[in-house]
Motif scaffolding. Structure first.
Motif, PDB file in Angstrom:
ATOM      1  N   UNK A  11     -15.408  16.336  12.598  1.00 45.81           N
ATOM      2  CA  UNK A  11     -13.960  16.185  12.494  1.00 45.81           C
ATOM      3  C   UNK A  11     -13.623  15.322  11.284  1.00 45.81           C
ATOM      4  N   UNK A  12     -12.559  15.717  10.590  1.00 45.03           N
ATOM      5  CA  UNK A  12     -12.120  15.031   9.387  1.00 45.03           C
ATOM      6  C   UNK A  12     -10.737  14.436   9.626  1.00 45.03           C
ATOM      7  N   UNK A  13     -10.569  13.182   9.223  1.00 43.41           N
ATOM      8  CA  UNK A  13      -9.262  12.528   9.254  1.00 43.41           C
ATOM      9  C   UNK A  13      -8.949  12.174   7.800  1.00 43.41           C
ATOM     10  N   UNK A  14      -7.835  12.671   7.304  1.00 43.66           N
ATOM     11  CA  UNK A  14      -7.459  12.422   5.914  1.00 43.66           C
ATOM     12  C   UNK A  14      -6.279  11.461   5.837  1.00 43.66           C
ATOM     13  N   UNK A  15      -6.306  10.642   4.807  1.00 41.03           N
ATOM     14  CA  UNK A  15      -5.163   9.795   4.477  1.00 41.03           C
ATOM     15  C   UNK A  15      -4.677  10.238   3.107  1.00 41.03           C
ATOM     16  N   UNK A  16      -3.394  10.554   3.008  1.00 46.25           N
ATOM     17  CA  UNK A  16      -2.800  10.915   1.728  1.00 46.25           C
ATOM     18  C   UNK A  16      -2.465   9.611   1.014  1.00 46.25           C
ATOM     19  N   UNK A  17      -3.111   9.385  -0.136  1.00 42.85           N
ATOM     20  CA  UNK A  17      -2.884   8.165  -0.915  1.00 42.85           C
ATOM     21  C   UNK A  17      -1.634   8.333  -1.773  1.00 42.85           C
ATOM     22  N   UNK A  18      -1.549   9.454  -2.499  1.00 46.52           N
ATOM     23  CA  UNK A  18      -0.323   9.792  -3.228  1.00 46.52           C
ATOM     24  C   UNK A  18      -0.341  11.265  -3.615  1.00 46.52           C
ATOM     25  N   UNK A  19       0.824  11.759  -4.031  1.00 48.95           N
ATOM     26  CA  UNK A  19       0.976  13.159  -4.418  1.00 48.95           C
ATOM     27  C   UNK A  19       1.597  13.215  -5.805  1.00 48.95           C
ATOM     28  N   UNK A  20       1.143  14.156  -6.625  1.00 50.14           N
ATOM     29  CA  UNK A  20       1.713  14.422  -7.945  1.00 50.14           C
ATOM     30  C   UNK A  20       1.694  15.922  -8.158  1.00 50.14           C
ATOM     31  N   UNK A  21       2.832  16.531  -8.300  1.00 47.73           N
ATOM     32  CA  UNK A  21       2.951  17.977  -8.490  1.00 47.73           C
ATOM     33  C   UNK A  21       2.023  18.729  -7.535  1.00 47.73           C
ATOM     34  N   UNK A  22       0.979  19.371  -8.066  1.00 49.50           N
ATOM     35  CA  UNK A  22       0.046  20.135  -7.235  1.00 49.50           C
ATOM     36  C   UNK A  22      -1.220  19.351  -6.900  1.00 49.50           C
ATOM     37  N   UNK A  23      -1.175  18.038  -7.042  1.00 48.50           N
ATOM     38  CA  UNK A  23      -2.351  17.212  -6.798  1.00 48.50           C
ATOM     39  C   UNK A  23      -2.073  16.254  -5.651  1.00 48.50           C
ATOM     40  N   UNK A  24      -3.096  16.051  -4.829  1.00 52.36           N
ATOM     41  CA  UNK A  24      -3.003  15.094  -3.724  1.00 52.36           C
ATOM     42  C   UNK A  24      -4.249  14.206  -3.791  1.00 52.36           C
ATOM     43  N   UNK A  25      -4.041  12.900  -3.782  1.00 48.31           N
ATOM     44  CA  UNK A  25      -5.159  11.964  -3.746  1.00 48.31           C
ATOM     45  C   UNK A  25      -5.398  11.625  -2.279  1.00 48.31           C
ATOM     46  N   UNK A  26      -6.673  11.784  -1.829  1.00 48.33           N
ATOM     47  CA  UNK A  26      -7.007  11.631  -0.417  1.00 48.33           C
ATOM     48  C   UNK A  26      -8.137  10.631  -0.196  1.00 48.33           C
ATOM     49  N   UNK A  27      -8.181  10.101   1.007  1.00 47.69           N
ATOM     50  CA  UNK A  27      -9.337   9.401   1.554  1.00 47.69           C
ATOM     51  C   UNK A  27      -9.684  10.118   2.839  1.00 47.69           C
ATOM     52  N   UNK A  28     -10.922   9.978   3.267  1.00 52.21           N
ATOM     53  CA  UNK A  28     -11.321  10.675   4.495  1.00 52.21           C
ATOM     54  C   UNK A  28     -12.237   9.835   5.364  1.00 52.21           C
ATOM     55  N   UNK A  29     -12.207  10.154   6.643  1.00 50.51           N
ATOM     56  CA  UNK A  29     -13.171   9.663   7.618  1.00 50.51           C
ATOM     57  C   UNK A  29     -13.793  10.917   8.225  1.00 50.51           C
ATOM     58  N   UNK A  30     -15.121  10.966   8.285  1.00 50.31           N
ATOM     59  CA  UNK A  30     -15.816  12.103   8.876  1.00 50.31           C
ATOM     60  C   UNK A  30     -16.512  11.633  10.150  1.00 50.31           C
ATOM     61  N   UNK A  31     -16.200  12.293  11.247  1.00 53.79           N
ATOM     62  CA  UNK A  31     -16.862  12.028  12.517  1.00 53.79           C
ATOM     63  C   UNK A  31     -17.804  13.208  12.746  1.00 53.79           C
ATOM     64  N   UNK A  32     -19.089  12.996  12.485  1.00 51.19           N
ATOM     65  CA  UNK A  32     -20.069  14.079  12.585  1.00 51.19           C
ATOM     66  C   UNK A  32     -20.256  14.498  14.041  1.00 51.19           C
ATOM     67  N   UNK A  33     -20.457  15.785  14.234  1.00 52.59           N
ATOM     68  CA  UNK A  33     -20.726  16.303  15.580  1.00 52.59           C
ATOM     69  C   UNK A  33     -22.136  16.879  15.632  1.00 52.59           C
ATOM     70  N   UNK A  34     -23.082  16.069  15.204  1.00 53.29           N
ATOM     71  CA  UNK A  34     -24.477  16.478  15.286  1.00 53.29           C
ATOM     72  C   UNK A  34     -24.914  16.419  16.743  1.00 53.29           C
ATOM     73  N   UNK A  35     -25.870  17.262  17.107  1.00 49.71           N
ATOM     74  CA  UNK A  35     -26.306  17.237  18.502  1.00 49.71           C
ATOM     75  C   UNK A  35     -26.958  15.904  18.845  1.00 49.71           C
ATOM     76  N   UNK A  36     -26.697  15.452  20.051  1.00 45.25           N
ATOM     77  CA  UNK A  36     -27.310  14.212  20.519  1.00 45.25           C
ATOM     78  C   UNK A  36     -28.759  14.488  20.905  1.00 45.25           C
ATOM     79  N   UNK A  37     -29.499  13.421  21.176  1.00 49.50           N
ATOM     80  CA  UNK A  37     -30.888  13.566  21.619  1.00 49.50           C
ATOM     81  C   UNK A  37     -30.933  14.370  22.918  1.00 49.50           C
TER      82      UNK A  37
END
Length: 166
Positions: A11-37
């Motif tokens: 799962x990805x959570x994005x934060x929009x830092x700023x926007x300019x015309x057709x550009x968006x500056x982003x930050x992300x958090x990735x919550x991996x869904x790898x199989x558990x033991x």
């Protein structure tokens, strides 16, 4: 901050830092869904169960009941001619030592655990078309998928600008 979006890695959570015309500056958090033991152990137990079922009730019946591979399930698990040098060493050695008709596994490979049935072994020479027909179909299918993915990626690339910050 955008609601979580499911992707290939999790799962990805994005934060929009700023926007300019057709550009968006982003930050992300990735919550991996790898199989558990625990998930991995359950998959291995299921693979062992499939191996025993295949030996008792027949390989084709085991494919019907256990296989999760959409490419081979409708073909009774048939992979076609597989060049031995393409196989991982432990799988290759096991299949070379096996007799025709022997069922082996489980082996942990890409996409999970695998159980194999050795149908026959042809040493050297060129395979017949019937022996490689399934492999050719797989190659063509994968090529088509790659073409579609490239096209989709190109479409997305033309619509979105992403900068990566470290």
């Amino acid at each position: 901050i955008i609601e979580p979006i499911q992707g290939d890695l999790g799962f990805f959570i994005f934060q929009v830092v700023d926007k300019k015309e057709n550009k968006i500056r982003l930050r992300q958090i990735v919550i991996a869904t790898l199989p558990s033991k625990e998930d991995t152990l359950q998959a291995k137990e299921k693979a062992k169960e499939a191996l025993l079922f295949a030996k008792e009730k027949g390989f084709e019946e085991a494919v019907k009941k256990y296989s999760e591979d959409p490419l081979t399930k409708n073909r009774k698990g048939y992979l076609g001619f597989v060049p031995i040098e393409r196989l991982r060493e432990d799988v290759r050695n096991s299949l070379l030592k096996a007799e025709d008709g022997e069922i082996l596994g489980p082996f942990y490979l890409d996409f999970g655990y695998h159980v194999f049935k050795r149908i026959s072994y042809n040493k050297g020479g060129k395979p017949s078309f019937d022996e490689i027909k399934f492999e050719v179909q797989n190659i063509l299918f994968q090529k088509k998928v790659q073409e579609l993915l490239k096209k989709k990626a190109s479409e997305i690339k033309n619509k979105v600008h992403v900068e990566i910050f470290y």
